[in-house]
Design a protein around this motif. Sequence first.
Motif, PDB file in Angstrom:
ATOM      1  N   PRO A   1     -15.399 124.025 -50.404  1.00 34.88           N
ATOM      2  CA  PRO A   1     -14.261 123.499 -51.165  1.00 34.88           C
ATOM      3  C   PRO A   1     -13.711 122.164 -50.661  1.00 34.88           C
ATOM      4  N   GLN A   2     -13.907 121.846 -49.418  1.00 33.80           N
ATOM      5  CA  GLN A   2     -13.457 120.567 -48.867  1.00 33.80           C
ATOM      6  C   GLN A   2     -14.685 119.777 -48.460  1.00 33.80           C
ATOM      7  N   GLY A   3     -14.720 118.539 -48.798  1.00 35.79           N
ATOM      8  CA  GLY A   3     -15.861 117.735 -48.374  1.00 35.79           C
ATOM      9  C   GLY A   3     -16.001 116.482 -49.205  1.00 35.79           C
ATOM     10  N   THR A   4     -16.795 115.570 -48.691  1.00 37.29           N
ATOM     11  CA  THR A   4     -17.070 114.304 -49.360  1.00 37.29           C
ATOM     12  C   THR A   4     -18.552 114.259 -49.675  1.00 37.29           C
ATOM     13  N   ALA A   5     -18.873 113.839 -50.874  1.00 36.15           N
ATOM     14  CA  ALA A   5     -20.277 113.773 -51.287  1.00 36.15           C
ATOM     15  C   ALA A   5     -20.994 112.614 -50.586  1.00 36.15           C
ATOM     16  N   LEU A   6     -22.241 112.851 -50.252  1.00 39.69           N
ATOM     17  CA  LEU A   6     -23.090 111.842 -49.637  1.00 39.69           C
ATOM     18  C   LEU A   6     -23.558 110.855 -50.700  1.00 39.69           C
ATOM     19  N   THR A   7     -23.266 109.583 -50.473  1.00 41.57           N
ATOM     20  CA  THR A   7     -23.752 108.550 -51.389  1.00 41.57           C
ATOM     21  C   THR A   7     -25.026 107.932 -50.831  1.00 41.57           C
ATOM     22  N   TYR A   8     -25.762 107.306 -51.720  1.00 44.45           N
ATOM     23  CA  TYR A   8     -26.993 106.626 -51.320  1.00 44.45           C
ATOM     24  C   TYR A   8     -26.679 105.486 -50.350  1.00 44.45           C
ATOM     25  N   ALA A   9     -25.571 104.781 -50.588  1.00 41.35           N
ATOM     26  CA  ALA A   9     -25.170 103.681 -49.707  1.00 41.35           C
ATOM     27  C   ALA A   9     -24.864 104.201 -48.302  1.00 41.35           C
ATOM     28  N   TYR A  10     -24.128 105.311 -48.188  1.00 46.81           N
ATOM     29  CA  TYR A  10     -23.807 105.897 -46.884  1.00 46.81           C
ATOM     30  C   TYR A  10     -25.090 106.340 -46.179  1.00 46.81           C
ATOM     31  N   TYR A  11     -25.993 106.923 -46.927  1.00 43.03           N
ATOM     32  CA  TYR A  11     -27.278 107.359 -46.372  1.00 43.03           C
ATOM     33  C   TYR A  11     -28.019 106.186 -45.730  1.00 43.03           C
ATOM     34  N   HIS A  12     -28.072 105.058 -46.421  1.00 42.92           N
ATOM     35  CA  HIS A  12     -28.793 103.894 -45.894  1.00 42.92           C
ATOM     36  C   HIS A  12     -27.999 103.155 -44.818  1.00 42.92           C
ATOM     37  N   ASP A  13     -26.701 102.938 -45.057  1.00 41.37           N
ATOM     38  CA  ASP A  13     -25.914 102.086 -44.169  1.00 41.37           C
ATOM     39  C   ASP A  13     -25.420 102.782 -42.911  1.00 41.37           C
ATOM     40  N   VAL A  14     -25.078 104.061 -42.991  1.00 40.24           N
ATOM     41  CA  VAL A  14     -24.507 104.772 -41.848  1.00 40.24           C
ATOM     42  C   VAL A  14     -25.525 105.700 -41.187  1.00 40.24           C
ATOM     43  N   ILE A  15     -26.172 106.535 -41.981  1.00 37.62           N
ATOM     44  CA  ILE A  15     -27.166 107.464 -41.431  1.00 37.62           C
ATOM     45  C   ILE A  15     -28.443 106.713 -41.053  1.00 37.62           C
ATOM     46  N   LYS A  16     -28.647 105.558 -41.676  1.00 39.39           N
ATOM     47  CA  LYS A  16     -29.834 104.719 -41.454  1.00 39.39           C
ATOM     48  C   LYS A  16     -31.096 105.386 -41.976  1.00 39.39           C
ATOM     49  N   GLY A  17     -30.938 106.128 -43.056  1.00 41.13           N
ATOM     50  CA  GLY A  17     -32.073 106.789 -43.689  1.00 41.13           C
ATOM     51  C   GLY A  17     -32.933 105.811 -44.453  1.00 41.13           C
ATOM     52  N   LYS A  18     -34.175 106.140 -44.564  1.00 41.69           N
ATOM     53  CA  LYS A  18     -35.155 105.312 -45.284  1.00 41.69           C
ATOM     54  C   LYS A  18     -35.695 106.091 -46.475  1.00 41.69           C
ATOM     55  N   THR A  19     -36.287 105.380 -47.385  1.00 43.02           N
ATOM     56  CA  THR A  19     -36.994 106.004 -48.508  1.00 43.02           C
ATOM     57  C   THR A  19     -38.442 106.133 -48.088  1.00 43.02           C
ATOM     58  N   PRO A  20     -38.973 107.382 -47.990  1.00 44.03           N
ATOM     59  CA  PRO A  20     -40.342 107.540 -47.518  1.00 44.03           C
ATOM     60  C   PRO A  20     -41.367 107.001 -48.513  1.00 44.03           C
ATOM     61  N   ALA A  21     -42.469 106.510 -47.983  1.00 54.04           N
ATOM     62  CA  ALA A  21     -43.536 105.974 -48.831  1.00 54.04           C
ATOM     63  C   ALA A  21     -44.058 107.021 -49.808  1.00 54.04           C
ATOM     64  N   GLY A  22     -44.115 108.286 -49.403  1.00 55.42           N
ATOM     65  CA  GLY A  22     -44.636 109.339 -50.254  1.00 55.42           C
ATOM     66  C   GLY A  22     -43.588 110.051 -51.075  1.00 55.42           C
ATOM     67  N   ALA A  23     -42.399 109.460 -51.197  1.00 59.62           N
ATOM     68  CA  ALA A  23     -41.300 110.134 -51.897  1.00 59.62           C
ATOM     69  C   ALA A  23     -41.657 110.516 -53.321  1.00 59.62           C
ATOM     70  N   THR A  24     -42.535 109.778 -53.938  1.00 54.60           N
ATOM     71  CA  THR A  24     -42.869 110.050 -55.329  1.00 54.60           C
ATOM     72  C   THR A  24     -43.677 111.327 -55.494  1.00 54.60           C
ATOM     73  N   HIS A  25     -44.178 111.900 -54.417  1.00 53.56           N
ATOM     74  CA  HIS A  25     -45.028 113.072 -54.522  1.00 53.56           C
ATOM     75  C   HIS A  25     -44.349 114.341 -54.020  1.00 53.56           C
ATOM     76  N   LEU A  26     -43.069 114.289 -53.725  1.00 51.18           N
ATOM     77  CA  LEU A  26     -42.381 115.421 -53.133  1.00 51.18           C
ATOM     78  C   LEU A  26     -42.005 116.420 -54.192  1.00 51.18           C
TER      79      LEU A  26
END
Length: 170
Positions: A145-170
């Motif tokens: 009930p309490q929480g903030t949704a993860l945005t794509y910008a936060y994923y890239h800018d803060v978590i430093k996540g990448k888009t995997p090369a094989g993402a299209t096959h997951l």
Amino acid sequence: MSAQDINEGLHYVTYGLYIVTTADEGKQNGLIVNTVFQVTAEPARVAISVNKKSLTHEMITKSRVFAAMPLEQQTPLPFIGIFGFRTGRTFDKLAKVPHKTGFLGCPIVTEHTLSYMEIEVCQTLDVGSHTLFVGEVKDAGVIKPQGTALTYAYYHDVIKGKTPAGATHL
């Protein structure tokens, strides 16, 4: 206009990160998508965009059902990696992830998600590399009930996540 100009312009379109799951013939699978949106309120309908090369796409096409869950902002990268960096063709993504079975039979992930919607597909639109699945919400609920949704910008800018090369096959 160059492809780079177009991509730079698209960079400002906001997105969330969601787990989308489905079930078909006793098999369950899921992946991470950044495109889930409400299209109508009465009846409640949402749309998702899924790459045609993914196993989840194949399964939604056959079963005509899916669940969508927004990830919470504090989702750790290893958890995202379960759904975003591996293929369900060779790895059981839900084997060690807490989940329950929803009204339509889809897995509802109960860890690091804020809510869920279980949807029955009523229309599809071929948009090239992806299919837009539009469906009616048949069940929904709040997981955290309490929480903030993860945005794509936060994923890239803060978590430093990448888009995997094989993402299209997951």
